[in-house]
Design an enzyme around this catalytic site. Structure first.
Site, PDB file in Angstrom:
ATOM      1  N   SER A 295       4.575   4.906  -5.049  1.00  0.00           N
ATOM      2  CA  SER A 295       4.442   3.606  -4.402  1.00  0.00           C
ATOM      3  C   SER A 295       5.579   3.385  -3.386  1.00  0.00           C
ATOM      4  O   SER A 295       5.807   4.237  -2.530  1.00  0.00           O
ATOM      5  CB  SER A 295       4.419   2.510  -5.487  1.00  0.00           C
ATOM      6  OG  SER A 295       4.074   1.259  -4.960  1.00  0.00           O
ATOM      7  N   ASP A 359      -7.017   4.334  -4.574  1.00  0.00           N
ATOM      8  CA  ASP A 359      -5.701   3.675  -4.567  1.00  0.00           C
ATOM      9  C   ASP A 359      -5.535   2.852  -3.289  1.00  0.00           C
ATOM     10  O   ASP A 359      -5.677   3.362  -2.176  1.00  0.00           O
ATOM     11  CB  ASP A 359      -4.608   4.742  -4.674  1.00  0.00           C
ATOM     12  CG  ASP A 359      -3.218   4.147  -4.826  1.00  0.00           C
ATOM     13  OD1 ASP A 359      -3.068   2.918  -4.733  1.00  0.00           O
ATOM     14  OD2 ASP A 359      -2.272   4.918  -5.035  1.00  0.00           O
ATOM     15  N   HIS A 452      -3.825   2.741  -8.555  1.00  0.00           N
ATOM     16  CA  HIS A 452      -2.454   2.955  -8.091  1.00  0.00           C
ATOM     17  C   HIS A 452      -1.495   3.253  -9.242  1.00  0.00           C
ATOM     18  O   HIS A 452      -0.364   3.674  -9.015  1.00  0.00           O
ATOM     19  CB  HIS A 452      -1.958   1.715  -7.334  1.00  0.00           C
ATOM     20  CG  HIS A 452      -0.612   1.887  -6.712  1.00  0.00           C
ATOM     21  ND1 HIS A 452      -0.335   2.889  -5.793  1.00  0.00           N
ATOM     22  CD2 HIS A 452       0.560   1.201  -6.874  1.00  0.00           C
ATOM     23  CE1 HIS A 452       0.927   2.806  -5.418  1.00  0.00           C
ATOM     24  NE2 HIS A 452       1.498   1.791  -6.065  1.00  0.00           N
TER      25      HIS A 452
END
Length: 473
Positions: A295, A359, A452
């Site tokens: 991320s 994602d 994610h």
């Protein structure tokens, strides 16, 4: 959170900076109706070309500032809610489930969680409690470093005691340190990084893992949502929020060397990592390092490589074995991507960008005419069955497509079903718990959110046929 943009910006040849603290409600409405962005007190800009005044760009600025203001408005209750959820989950886990929790309470044997304990897990850690790599992965395997990178990226969300125990007892590596690093613009320590040393025969590898966005951290979300940018001469335009998190300094930008900081202040991420690596690599000719992150952590990982190139850190670039990012957002414009492609090629640095299925985060910020952000590097894309496809860009590159809504929801349903059967297909190592199953149900509404999480990225590095890609390289 004051972003505090009022400082010397001579280190950049162009910039567009958003200042949410200076924007009132009616100011935000005016930005949608009128042009003249550069005259707005909450937009500070200097560009070689004319600042984009299109409605689409003004709408994105409106959304970015509004989201940041709302996040700061709920920052404390959001953090409190996150703490309560974490404590509750850890309370249940430490007592062996809900039934045993009640039993322990009645017996007066209740085990209370300690957030600084090696047994305490974050929200991210509770989604996927695995701490060891699957036993089938060996150090000599092609997939070892990608799998280790994702495991380190996931571990970086945890506290220092947990990390030390994990690195030393489970990974059998040297725990170099876990660092809380300062964001000069937010005036607080909002960036965390784990450094471990993997010693194996004559091969020593430092693993640098940046922590990603924590679910209930308003400052971290503001960093992600801030679409400010700086143009660095000879490099290109880069995401301002990410650069500030890495250690961009007010007034001076990215000097190669910095003055000694007050020891009472948290360190700046880029500089403390670089100094640790400089020392370690200069003392060991055979040592190398990898940089990774999930991320936001992925964005910081590739930007760390960028500043090494900017500073011409030859020793470090020669020993940089690879940059592995997972669910990484876009970080720069087209000029930046060209600069980095050439620099990584010149120094033979492998850069792999892992993207799992739907994602949401790798598809942000937008790559369209209103936004300048682009991806680069090898995209290792995995579908729901963890099948690998090597691409330049992930499918549905900007996520919000009406044509993809039904297929994404259908895929989320199939992922829920997979939660029950993956343990029978792939073995007990891949068993999914109740908390992860509950998290996956969010995908029925917003498919890109559960996708994610770290669990599918770990599975992708272990179940995906990535060794074929690395053998070809």
């Amino acid at each position: 959170m004051a972003t505090n943009c009022n400082c010397n910006k001579r280190f950049a040849n162009s910039y567009m900076l958003l200042k949410p603290e200076d924007a009132g409600f009616f100011d935000l409405l005016r930005v949608l109706i009128y042009r003249n962005l550069s005259k707005r007190k909450f937009v500070e800009s200097h560009a070689e070309d004319t600042l984009d005044e299109s409605l689409g760009h003004r709408w994105l600025i409106f959304l970015s500032i509004l989201a940041q203001k709302l996040l700061q408005l709920v920052a404390k209750p959001l953090a409190l809610f996150g703490t309560c959820v974490e404590l509750l989950i850890n309370l249940v886990a430490l007592n062996g489930g809900v039934f045993r929790l009640v039993l322990n309470f009645l017996r007066g044997e209740l085990v209370l969680p300690d957030s600084k304990s090696e047994k305490y897990l974050s929200i991210i850690g509770n989604l996927d409690v695995r701490v060891k790599l699957d036993a089938v992965v060996k150090r000599e395997d092609y997939k070892y470093y990608p799998a280790l990178s994702m495991m380190a990226s996931k571990a970086s969300y945890e506290n220092a005691a947990f990390l030390k125990n994990t690195v030393e007892d489970y990974w059998k590596m040297e725990f170099v340190g876990f660092y809380n690093c300062s964001n000069d613009y937010q005036g607080k320590a909002t960036t965390q990084v784990l450094i471990a040393l993997d010693k194996h025969e004559d091969r020593h590898t430092y693993v640098v893992a940046f922590r990603g966005t924590e679910p209930f951290d308003a400052d971290a979300w503001c960093t992600d949502l801030d679409i400010s940018w700086y143009g660095i001469p000879g490099v290109g335009r880069m995401h301002g929020g990410f650069m500030k998190a890495l250690g961009l300094q007010k007034n001076v930008g990215w000097p190669k060397e910095i003055e000694e900081r007050d020891e009472s202040l948290p360190p700046l991420a880029y500089y403390i990592i670089r100094d640790i690596l400089r020392k370690g690599l200069s003392e060991n000719d055979k040592a190398k390092f990898i940089v990774t992150g999930h991320s936001l952590g992925g964005a910081l990982a590739i930007l760390f490589g960028t500043i090494l190139c900017l500073h011409n850190e030859t020793l470090l670039l020669e020993r940089l074995e690879g940059i592995y990012t997972f669910g990484q957002p876009r970080v720069g414009d087209e000029a930046y991507t060209k600069y980095m492609r050439q620099k990584l090629k010149d120094h033979s640095v492998r850069y792999c960008r892992f993207v799992y299925c739907n994602d949401l985060v790798p598809r942000l910020p937008y790559d369209d005419k209103e936004m300048m952000f682009k991806h680069f590097g090898t995209c290792l894309f995995f579908n729901r069955r963890y099948e690998l496809e090597v691409l330049e860009e992930q499918p549905n590159k900007n996520y919000f497509s009406p044509w993809c809504v039904i297929p994404m929801i259908l895929n989320a349903i199939l992922e829920l079903i997979r939660s029950f059967i993956i343990v029978y297909q792939s073995g007990p190592y891949y068993r999914e718990g109740w908390f992860l199953f509950a998290f996956r149900t969010i995908g029925l509404i917003i498919p890109g959110v559960p996708a994610h999480g770290p669990q599918d990225y770990i599975n992708s590095t272990l179940l995906g046929k990535i060794e074929k890609h690395f053998k070809v390289e």
